[in-house]
Design a protein around this motif. Sequence first.
Motif, PDB file in Angstrom:
ATOM      1  N   LEU A 109       9.880 -14.305   6.514  1.00  0.00           N
ATOM      2  CA  LEU A 109       8.654 -14.029   7.545  1.00  0.00           C
ATOM      3  C   LEU A 109       8.399 -15.650   7.728  1.00  0.00           C
ATOM      4  O   LEU A 109       7.891 -16.321   6.811  1.00  0.00           O
ATOM      5  CB  LEU A 109       7.645 -13.391   7.236  1.00  0.00           C
ATOM      6  N   ASP A 178       2.332  -2.769  -3.565  1.00  0.00           N
ATOM      7  CA  ASP A 178       1.900  -2.811  -2.289  1.00  0.00           C
ATOM      8  C   ASP A 178       2.971  -3.334  -1.149  1.00  0.00           C
ATOM      9  O   ASP A 178       3.068  -3.019  -0.352  1.00  0.00           O
ATOM     10  CB  ASP A 178       0.502  -3.049  -2.219  1.00  0.00           C
ATOM     11  N   ASP A 179       2.912  -4.762  -1.613  1.00  0.00           N
ATOM     12  CA  ASP A 179       3.615  -5.584  -0.576  1.00  0.00           C
ATOM     13  C   ASP A 179       4.994  -4.951  -0.470  1.00  0.00           C
ATOM     14  O   ASP A 179       5.619  -4.974   0.691  1.00  0.00           O
ATOM     15  CB  ASP A 179       3.645  -6.844  -1.183  1.00  0.00           C
ATOM     16  N   TRP A 195       6.108  -4.569  14.896  1.00  0.00           N
ATOM     17  CA  TRP A 195       4.910  -5.265  13.988  1.00  0.00           C
ATOM     18  C   TRP A 195       3.859  -3.857  13.700  1.00  0.00           C
ATOM     19  O   TRP A 195       2.747  -3.784  14.028  1.00  0.00           O
ATOM     20  CB  TRP A 195       4.051  -6.087  14.798  1.00  0.00           C
ATOM     21  N   ALA A 198       1.892   0.661   7.816  1.00  0.00           N
ATOM     22  CA  ALA A 198       0.840   0.360   6.657  1.00  0.00           C
ATOM     23  C   ALA A 198       1.226   1.228   5.540  1.00  0.00           C
ATOM     24  O   ALA A 198       1.754   2.531   5.389  1.00  0.00           O
ATOM     25  CB  ALA A 198      -0.531   0.599   7.002  1.00  0.00           C
ATOM     26  N   LYS A 229       6.424   9.272   7.939  1.00  0.00           N
ATOM     27  CA  LYS A 229       5.987   9.033   6.353  1.00  0.00           C
ATOM     28  C   LYS A 229       7.342   8.521   5.677  1.00  0.00           C
ATOM     29  O   LYS A 229       8.257   8.961   5.825  1.00  0.00           O
ATOM     30  CB  LYS A 229       5.706  10.381   5.580  1.00  0.00           C
ATOM     31  N   LEU A 267       3.721   5.259  -0.507  1.00  0.00           N
ATOM     32  CA  LEU A 267       4.034   6.017   0.839  1.00  0.00           C
ATOM     33  C   LEU A 267       3.286   4.988   1.952  1.00  0.00           C
ATOM     34  O   LEU A 267       2.435   4.457   1.758  1.00  0.00           O
ATOM     35  CB  LEU A 267       3.200   7.241   0.835  1.00  0.00           C
ATOM     36  N   ILE A 269       3.167   4.544   6.263  1.00  0.00           N
ATOM     37  CA  ILE A 269       3.236   5.189   7.412  1.00  0.00           C
ATOM     38  C   ILE A 269       3.816   4.328   8.699  1.00  0.00           C
ATOM     39  O   ILE A 269       3.113   3.200   8.822  1.00  0.00           O
ATOM     40  CB  ILE A 269       1.719   5.787   8.013  1.00  0.00           C
ATOM     41  N   VAL A 272       1.865   2.500  12.492  1.00  0.00           N
ATOM     42  CA  VAL A 272       0.671   2.393  12.707  1.00  0.00           C
ATOM     43  C   VAL A 272       0.269   0.821  13.009  1.00  0.00           C
ATOM     44  O   VAL A 272       0.816  -0.326  12.464  1.00  0.00           O
ATOM     45  CB  VAL A 272       0.042   2.291  11.070  1.00  0.00           C
ATOM     46  N   MET A 274      -1.510  -1.983  13.008  1.00  0.00           N
ATOM     47  CA  MET A 274      -2.978  -2.655  12.084  1.00  0.00           C
ATOM     48  C   MET A 274      -3.782  -3.689  12.615  1.00  0.00           C
ATOM     49  O   MET A 274      -4.857  -4.275  12.417  1.00  0.00           O
ATOM     50  CB  MET A 274      -2.413  -3.085  10.841  1.00  0.00           C
ATOM     51  N   ARG A 284       6.540  -9.226  17.558  1.00  0.00           N
ATOM     52  CA  ARG A 284       7.709  -9.774  16.900  1.00  0.00           C
ATOM     53  C   ARG A 284       8.862  -8.753  16.380  1.00  0.00           C
ATOM     54  O   ARG A 284       8.112  -7.560  16.200  1.00  0.00           O
ATOM     55  CB  ARG A 284       7.472 -10.622  15.540  1.00  0.00           C
ATOM     56  N   THR A 285      10.055  -9.064  16.460  1.00  0.00           N
ATOM     57  CA  THR A 285      11.102  -7.855  16.162  1.00  0.00           C
ATOM     58  C   THR A 285      11.793  -8.714  14.924  1.00  0.00           C
ATOM     59  O   THR A 285      11.615  -9.747  14.718  1.00  0.00           O
ATOM     60  CB  THR A 285      11.815  -7.545  17.114  1.00  0.00           C
ATOM     61  N   ASP A 301      12.013 -12.678  11.370  1.00  0.00           N
ATOM     62  CA  ASP A 301      11.169 -12.411  12.303  1.00  0.00           C
ATOM     63  C   ASP A 301      11.412 -13.242  13.541  1.00  0.00           C
ATOM     64  O   ASP A 301      11.684 -14.360  13.299  1.00  0.00           O
ATOM     65  CB  ASP A 301       9.745 -12.363  11.900  1.00  0.00           C
TER      66      ASP A 301
HETATM   67  C1  LIG Z   1       9.334  -8.457  12.948  1.00  0.00           C
HETATM   68  C2  LIG Z   1       8.337  -8.660  12.068  1.00  0.00           C
HETATM   69  C3  LIG Z   1       7.767  -7.984  10.867  1.00  0.00           C
HETATM   70  C4  LIG Z   1       6.638  -8.417  10.196  1.00  0.00           C
HETATM   71  C5  LIG Z   1       6.446  -7.734   8.933  1.00  0.00           C
HETATM   72  C6  LIG Z   1       5.091  -7.795   8.224  1.00  0.00           C
HETATM   73  C7  LIG Z   1       4.977  -7.349   7.273  1.00  0.00           C
HETATM   74  C8  LIG Z   1       3.483  -7.303   6.981  1.00  0.00           C
HETATM   75  C9  LIG Z   1       3.094  -5.969   6.362  1.00  0.00           C
HETATM   76  C10 LIG Z   1       2.963  -6.177   4.598  1.00  0.00           C
HETATM   77  C11 LIG Z   1       2.623  -4.983   4.147  1.00  0.00           C
HETATM   78  C12 LIG Z   1       1.810  -4.928   2.873  1.00  0.00           C
HETATM   79  C13 LIG Z   1       1.133  -3.823   2.534  1.00  0.00           C
HETATM   80  C14 LIG Z   1      -0.052  -3.775   3.150  1.00  0.00           C
HETATM   81  O1  LIG Z   1      -0.887  -4.787   2.716  1.00  0.00           O
HETATM   82  S1  LIG Z   1      -0.447  -2.486   4.415  1.00  0.00           S
HETATM   83  C15 LIG Z   1      -2.356  -2.631   4.216  1.00  0.00           C
HETATM   84  C16 LIG Z   1      -2.927  -1.710   3.321  1.00  0.00           C
HETATM   85  N1  LIG Z   1      -3.136  -0.716   3.875  1.00  0.00           N
HETATM   86  C17 LIG Z   1      -4.150  -0.250   4.771  1.00  0.00           C
HETATM   87  O2  LIG Z   1      -5.150  -0.975   4.841  1.00  0.00           O
HETATM   88  C18 LIG Z   1      -4.024   1.339   5.429  1.00  0.00           C
HETATM   89  C19 LIG Z   1      -5.507   1.715   5.389  1.00  0.00           C
HETATM   90  N2  LIG Z   1      -5.468   3.005   5.920  1.00  0.00           N
HETATM   91  C20 LIG Z   1      -5.686   3.265   7.244  1.00  0.00           C
HETATM   92  O3  LIG Z   1      -5.892   2.371   7.976  1.00  0.00           O
HETATM   93  C21 LIG Z   1      -5.281   4.652   7.932  1.00  0.00           C
HETATM   94  O4  LIG Z   1      -5.071   5.609   6.870  1.00  0.00           O
HETATM   95  C22 LIG Z   1      -4.087   4.534   8.784  1.00  0.00           C
HETATM   96  C23 LIG Z   1      -4.284   3.631   9.933  1.00  0.00           C
HETATM   97  C24 LIG Z   1      -2.801   4.199   7.982  1.00  0.00           C
HETATM   98  C25 LIG Z   1      -3.914   6.162   9.377  1.00  0.00           C
HETATM   99  O5  LIG Z   1      -2.868   6.012  10.453  1.00  0.00           O
HETATM  100  P1  LIG Z   1      -2.898   6.985  11.491  1.00  0.00           P
HETATM  101  O6  LIG Z   1      -4.130   7.134  12.037  1.00  0.00           O
HETATM  102  O7  LIG Z   1      -1.829   6.567  12.570  1.00  0.00           O
HETATM  103  O8  LIG Z   1      -2.220   8.084  10.567  1.00  0.00           O
HETATM  104  P2  LIG Z   1      -2.647   9.650  10.719  1.00  0.00           P
HETATM  105  O9  LIG Z   1      -3.950   9.841  10.241  1.00  0.00           O
HETATM  106  O10 LIG Z   1      -2.279  10.158  12.187  1.00  0.00           O
HETATM  107  O11 LIG Z   1      -1.609  10.375   9.741  1.00  0.00           O
HETATM  108  C26 LIG Z   1      -0.220  10.251   9.923  1.00  0.00           C
HETATM  109  C27 LIG Z   1       0.099  10.817   8.814  1.00  0.00           C
HETATM  110  O12 LIG Z   1       0.228  10.000   7.689  1.00  0.00           O
HETATM  111  C28 LIG Z   1      -0.498  10.780   6.704  1.00  0.00           C
HETATM  112  N3  LIG Z   1      -1.445   9.920   5.913  1.00  0.00           N
HETATM  113  C29 LIG Z   1      -2.236   8.988   6.141  1.00  0.00           C
HETATM  114  N4  LIG Z   1      -2.851   8.239   5.351  1.00  0.00           N
HETATM  115  C30 LIG Z   1      -2.664   8.852   4.296  1.00  0.00           C
HETATM  116  C31 LIG Z   1      -2.850   8.638   3.010  1.00  0.00           C
HETATM  117  N5  LIG Z   1      -3.675   7.775   2.467  1.00  0.00           N
HETATM  118  N6  LIG Z   1      -2.077   9.354   2.105  1.00  0.00           N
HETATM  119  C32 LIG Z   1      -1.309  10.353   2.440  1.00  0.00           C
HETATM  120  N7  LIG Z   1      -0.837  10.673   3.754  1.00  0.00           N
HETATM  121  C33 LIG Z   1      -1.648  10.009   4.600  1.00  0.00           C
HETATM  122  C34 LIG Z   1      -1.312  11.842   7.401  1.00  0.00           C
HETATM  123  O13 LIG Z   1      -1.671  13.019   6.560  1.00  0.00           O
HETATM  124  C35 LIG Z   1      -0.323  12.261   8.332  1.00  0.00           C
HETATM  125  O14 LIG Z   1       0.575  13.202   7.908  1.00  0.00           O
HETATM  126  P3  LIG Z   1       1.085  14.345   8.820  1.00  0.00           P
HETATM  127  O15 LIG Z   1      -0.141  15.024   8.818  1.00  0.00           O
HETATM  128  O16 LIG Z   1       1.624  13.887  10.201  1.00  0.00           O
HETATM  129  O17 LIG Z   1       2.164  15.046   7.716  1.00  0.00           O
END
Ligand SMILES: CCCCCCCCCCCCCC(=O)SCCNC(=O)CCNC(=O)[C@H](O)C(C)(C)COP(=O)(O)OP(=O)(O)OC[C@H]1O[C@@H](n2cnc3c(N)ncnc32)[C@H](O)[C@@H]1OP(=O)(O)O
Length: 307
Positions: A109, A178-179, A195, A198, A229, A267, A269, A272, A274, A284-285, A301
């Motif tokens: 990335l 987590d990462d 993009w 979460a 999920k 887990l 999702i 989402v 963010m 980006r893809t 990316d």
């Molecule tokens: C091409 C380039 C790519 C670049 C890559 C860059 C990478 C960078 C990334 C690096 C990453 C590094 C890592 C990081 O740092 S990721 C950052 C750390 N994570 C967060 O900050 C997430 C905080 N949580 C939230 O903001 C909300 O919960 C979100 C937005 C995720 C809800 O979201 P949304 O409102 O859309 O969802 P929904 O409510 O419709 O629920 C949908 C489904 O999900 C299920 N659910 C929800 N929460 C939970 C839970 N806690 N346990 C169990 N289940 C849960 C829920 O029951 C439902 O299921 P179902 O009822 O459908 O069965």
Amino acid sequence: MTTTSNRNISTSTVRSSFLPFLAGIAFGIASSILYTRVICSRNQKSSSSSSSLWLQPPSTLPRFAQEILSNHHHTNTEKISNDDSNGESTNASSPNTALSSENWTEVRLREWEDLNWRDANGWQGRDLCHNPQGLGVRILHYYYKASSKEMVGVVWFGPHAESHRGLCHGGAMTSLMDDFCGHLAFLHSTSGQPWSGATVQVNVSLKKPVKVGSILRIIGRIDKHEGRKIYVHATLDDGGGDNNGGSSIDGEEQNKDPLVYATLEGLSIDGVKMSQHEDPVSKRTWEVEVCEHSGRLQRRDSGWKLL
Ligand SMILES: CCCCCCCCCCCCCC(=O)SCCNC(=O)CCNC(=O)[C@H](O)C(C)(C)COP(=O)(O)OP(=O)(O)OC[C@H]1O[C@@H](n2cnc3c(N)ncnc32)[C@H](O)[C@@H]1OP(=O)(O)O
């Protein structure tokens, strides 16, 4: 006469009281110089003895890491595709056998490597696990295999990950998990929304303390994808074998089971959103290409093509 003798008396009185005064000043200066020297030399000693704390990852990686890096050569010089399935084998295999295949792609990335680009595009700091200057937990390399939904990484636990003397925080291990979970989900997203995704749960089992300075392996896969999920399982281990890059006394390679430091049931999702940014960076893809320098497959990316 009287006046002269009075003058002599007062001159000698001044001399006799001035000399100890001068001697006092000289003593004061000498002691302050001595004190400063002692303190400076102490500070130098302590900074030189603590300078080992600021070491970067060792240049010689353990054998498992060398194997991960060397087994990912790819000779094809064509651009492969930006599709997940193209250019990669469809044979799912266990993590250990899969490591020797040529179908792993190095994940790159731009925001991990190009810090000027990062600063210019809305990031406000440095990545917790991918800062090339970071001294906490640092992922040195990630490799992904789309066909089997597996990822493997080489991780260094630096001096800023310390908690107990010489040992790392469980939080450093958990940040890594987590990462790993988040990136595996980002790499395997089927939402079609770029993009997005979460990590929402990281259930980490800490099995063994990690020493500061360790280089370990993180390896895992997507177990299940149910609707949005994405369930991830991962293990933090020492890669097994002879981890010091050497061999046993009789010259034979040791083939030990990996020592497990932590496991993850995570887990994420899919789909989402963010970030509130609406710009080319947030659209980006992934693109899979062969690196022109190393000849290795890389999953980059599309941000590398932006200004
Ligand atoms: C091409 C380039 C790519 C670049 C890559 C860059 C990478 C960078 C990334 C690096 C990453 C590094 C890592 C990081 O740092 S990721 C950052 C750390 N994570 C967060 O900050 C997430 C905080 N949580 C939230 O903001 C909300 O919960 C979100 C937005 C995720 C809800 O979201 P949304 O409102 O859309 O969802 P929904 O409510 O419709 O629920 C949908 C489904 O999900 C299920 N659910 C929800 N929460 C939970 C839970 N806690 N346990 C169990 N289940 C849960 C829920 O029951 C439902 O299921 P179902 O009822 O459908 O069965």
